[in-house]
Design an enzyme around this catalytic site. Structure first.
Site, mmCIF file in Angstrom:
data_model
loop_
_atom_site.group_PDB
_atom_site.id
_atom_site.type_symbol
_atom_site.label_atom_id
_atom_site.label_comp_id
_atom_site.label_asym_id
_atom_site.label_seq_id
_atom_site.Cartn_x
_atom_site.Cartn_y
_atom_site.Cartn_z
ATOM 1 N N PHE A 77 59.864 30.043 -5.871
ATOM 2 C CA PHE A 77 58.655 29.197 -6.113
ATOM 3 C C PHE A 77 57.792 28.665 -4.940
ATOM 4 C CE2 PHE A 77 55.771 26.071 -7.814
ATOM 5 C CZ PHE A 77 54.778 26.772 -8.694
ATOM 6 N N ASP A 107 60.454 26.707 2.900
ATOM 7 C CA ASP A 107 59.643 25.812 1.875
ATOM 8 C C ASP A 107 60.631 24.680 1.492
ATOM 9 O OD1 ASP A 107 58.544 24.817 -0.297
ATOM 10 O OD2 ASP A 107 57.768 26.755 -1.055
ATOM 11 N N LYS A 166 55.740 17.437 -2.552
ATOM 12 C CA LYS A 166 56.100 16.690 -3.560
ATOM 13 C C LYS A 166 56.588 15.149 -2.998
ATOM 14 C CE LYS A 166 57.670 19.729 -7.095
ATOM 15 N NZ LYS A 166 57.559 21.370 -6.639
HETATM 16 C C1 LIG Z 1 56.617 22.273 -6.369
HETATM 17 C C2 LIG Z 1 56.720 23.303 -5.461
HETATM 18 C C3 LIG Z 1 55.586 24.220 -4.799
HETATM 19 C C4 LIG Z 1 54.138 23.739 -5.266
HETATM 20 O O1 LIG Z 1 53.738 22.589 -4.883
HETATM 21 P P1 LIG Z 1 52.261 22.138 -5.710
HETATM 22 O O2 LIG Z 1 52.021 20.522 -4.978
HETATM 23 O O3 LIG Z 1 52.371 22.110 -6.990
HETATM 24 O O4 LIG Z 1 51.415 23.188 -5.190
HETATM 25 C C5 LIG Z 1 55.871 25.001 -3.896
HETATM 26 N N1 LIG Z 1 57.182 25.145 -3.345
HETATM 27 C C6 LIG Z 1 58.359 24.686 -3.841
HETATM 28 C C7 LIG Z 1 59.685 24.952 -3.479
HETATM 29 C C8 LIG Z 1 58.021 23.609 -4.977
HETATM 30 O O5 LIG Z 1 59.237 22.952 -5.571
#
Ligand SMILES: *Cc1c(COP(=O)(O)O)cnc(C)c1O
Length: 401
Positions: free
Chosen positions: A138, A223, A252
């Site tokens: 994600f 990420d 986050k």
């Molecule tokens: C939550 C998340 C995102 C997206 O973050 P947003 O602030 O909602 O755009 C991207 N990568 C990972 C691994 C995440 O957990």
């Protein structure tokens, strides 16, 4: 406004993008939140791994207030002190030499994708623009990041997607070897897949990927939007896997709930972002940057990382205890630090609802993985209470069978 009125108005006026629980959260303190009717809940969601230092932290609130009175926003046309100091901190504590600030995880990943492409353009290899990403990953909801995301439910309905992503099975280096070609510029992945169901890499996976990147002369993008900022027990998860990326993204928990993202990179790679190549109006403004600085100070001064390691281990042991007791319901316990998952046999939503009725907020992802991502300051007593609650729920499930 009462609860029903709020829910009614939301259903009338807000975009229908969220399936919300019928719960209006009105305030919080440490690891507890209260609903509009005054009921309390111990919070094992923390705004989806965002409020790492819990709710209503006094030092964060004071920092926000004093910065808000001084200067909230100035634009990146000018220098501001909090952004500069935060950059210095993040560079000192990570592999990276340069940081770019933005406002969300998706935006940080957008920056990473753009930087990887630009790096190879600048090095006379414009044909290298493809990025290998993982099934179950994600990376966000913008066009580029949903195109990078390895989940159909995120991508469905938005064709044509952005070109240039090759999605391979997670935890499988052979699949990467087969997917790499002379158009590949990077491999991008989460060290632990969060939304994908708290899926952990096998022991040598990240090291093997680092080696592949070195051999092929391509970039490794991690990420760490969910795993970063102490969630797994170290400031960044990569520290525990014996690898360093070329690019890393954060968001986050970076500013404990104020919207903030960051993309970090080595000097060599970051050079590709020169004046005018990328920008963000709000990115790293004095308000969010001063809060993120405060978050980092607290993480280190209060030994929050060690607390996360110890409490995470305790929590995992207690979850393992439940697994021994309910082997037919619980299939696996996994995760690191306070990013923990419990894979169950069947749908997890009724367990989430039962927990809520008993005063605990937990999350379920991928239908059958209960995800526990509490504030990093969670106590053993609070964990014990959740375990007792889950034990009761599982006991009733067994009796009902
Ligand atoms: C939550 C998340 C995102 C997206 O973050 P947003 O602030 O909602 O755009 C991207 N990568 C990972 C691994 C995440 O957990």
């Amino acid at each position: 406004m009462n609860k029903e009125a709020i829910i009614q108005k939301e259903k009338s006026f807000l975009a229908g993008t969220y399936t919300r629980f019928p719960l209006v959260i009105s305030r919080g303190k440490r690891c507890t939140v209260w609903d509009s009717e005054g009921r309390s809940y111990t919070d094992f969601v923390a705004g989806i791994a965002v409020c790492n230092l819990g709710h209503a932290n006094q030092r964060i609130a004071d920092t926000m207030y004093s910065q808000a009175k001084r200067l909230i926003h100035a634009s990146n046309l000018y220098y501001t002190e909090p952004q500069t100091l935060l950059g210095e901190w993040l560079i000192e504590k990570s592999f990276a030499d340069r940081v770019f600030f933005c406002n969300s995880g998706a935006e940080a990943n957008e920056a990473a994708i753009k930087l990887a492409r630009k790096f190879f353009k600048d090095h006379g290899k414009p044909e290298r623009f493809r990025i290998i990403t993982m099934e179950g990953s994600f990376h966000g909801r913008t066009m580029a990041t949903l195109s990078a995301t390895g989940q159909d439910k995120v991508r469905k309905g938005f064709d044509p997607l952005l070109e240039g992503f090759d999605i391979v099975p997670f935890n499988n280096t052979e699949a990467i070897d087969n997917a790499i070609n002379d158009k590949t510029c990077a491999i991008m992945l989460e060290p632990i897949q969060g939304e994908g169901g708290v899926r952990c890499p096998s022991r040598s996976y990240l090291k093997d990927i680092r080696e592949i990147c070195n051999e092929q002369g391509i970039l490794l993008i991690l990420d760490e939007v969910q795993t970063g900022m102490g969630r797994t027990g170290t400031l960044f998860a990569y520290e525990q896997f014996g690898v360093e990326p070329d690019i890393m993204t954060l968001a986050k928990a970076l500013a404990n709930g104020l919207p903030m993202g960051a993309m970090l990179a080595t000097e060599k790679v970051a050079k590709a972002f020169g004046p005018g190549s990328h920008a963000s109006t709000f990115g790293g403004n004095p308000l969010v940057a001063s809060v993120a600085l405060c978050v980092l100070k607290i993480l280190f001064e209060d030994n929050v990382l060690r607390h996360c390691q110890e409490t995470g281990k305790y929590f995992k042991d207690r979850l393992d205890g439940l697994k021994l007791k309910y082997p037919f319901i619980i299939k696996e316990i996994r995760g690191k630090g306070l990013l923990l998952g419990m894979e169950i046999d069947g749908d997890g939503s009724s367990i989430v609802n039962s927990c809520m009725e008993r005063g605990f907020l937990i999350n379920c992802t991928q239908r059958n993985v209960l995800r526990f991502i509490p504030p990093l300051i969670i106590s053993r007593d609070e964990i014990d209470d959740l375990i007792t609650c889950l034990d009761q729920i599982f006991k009733e499930m067994v009796e009902d069978r």
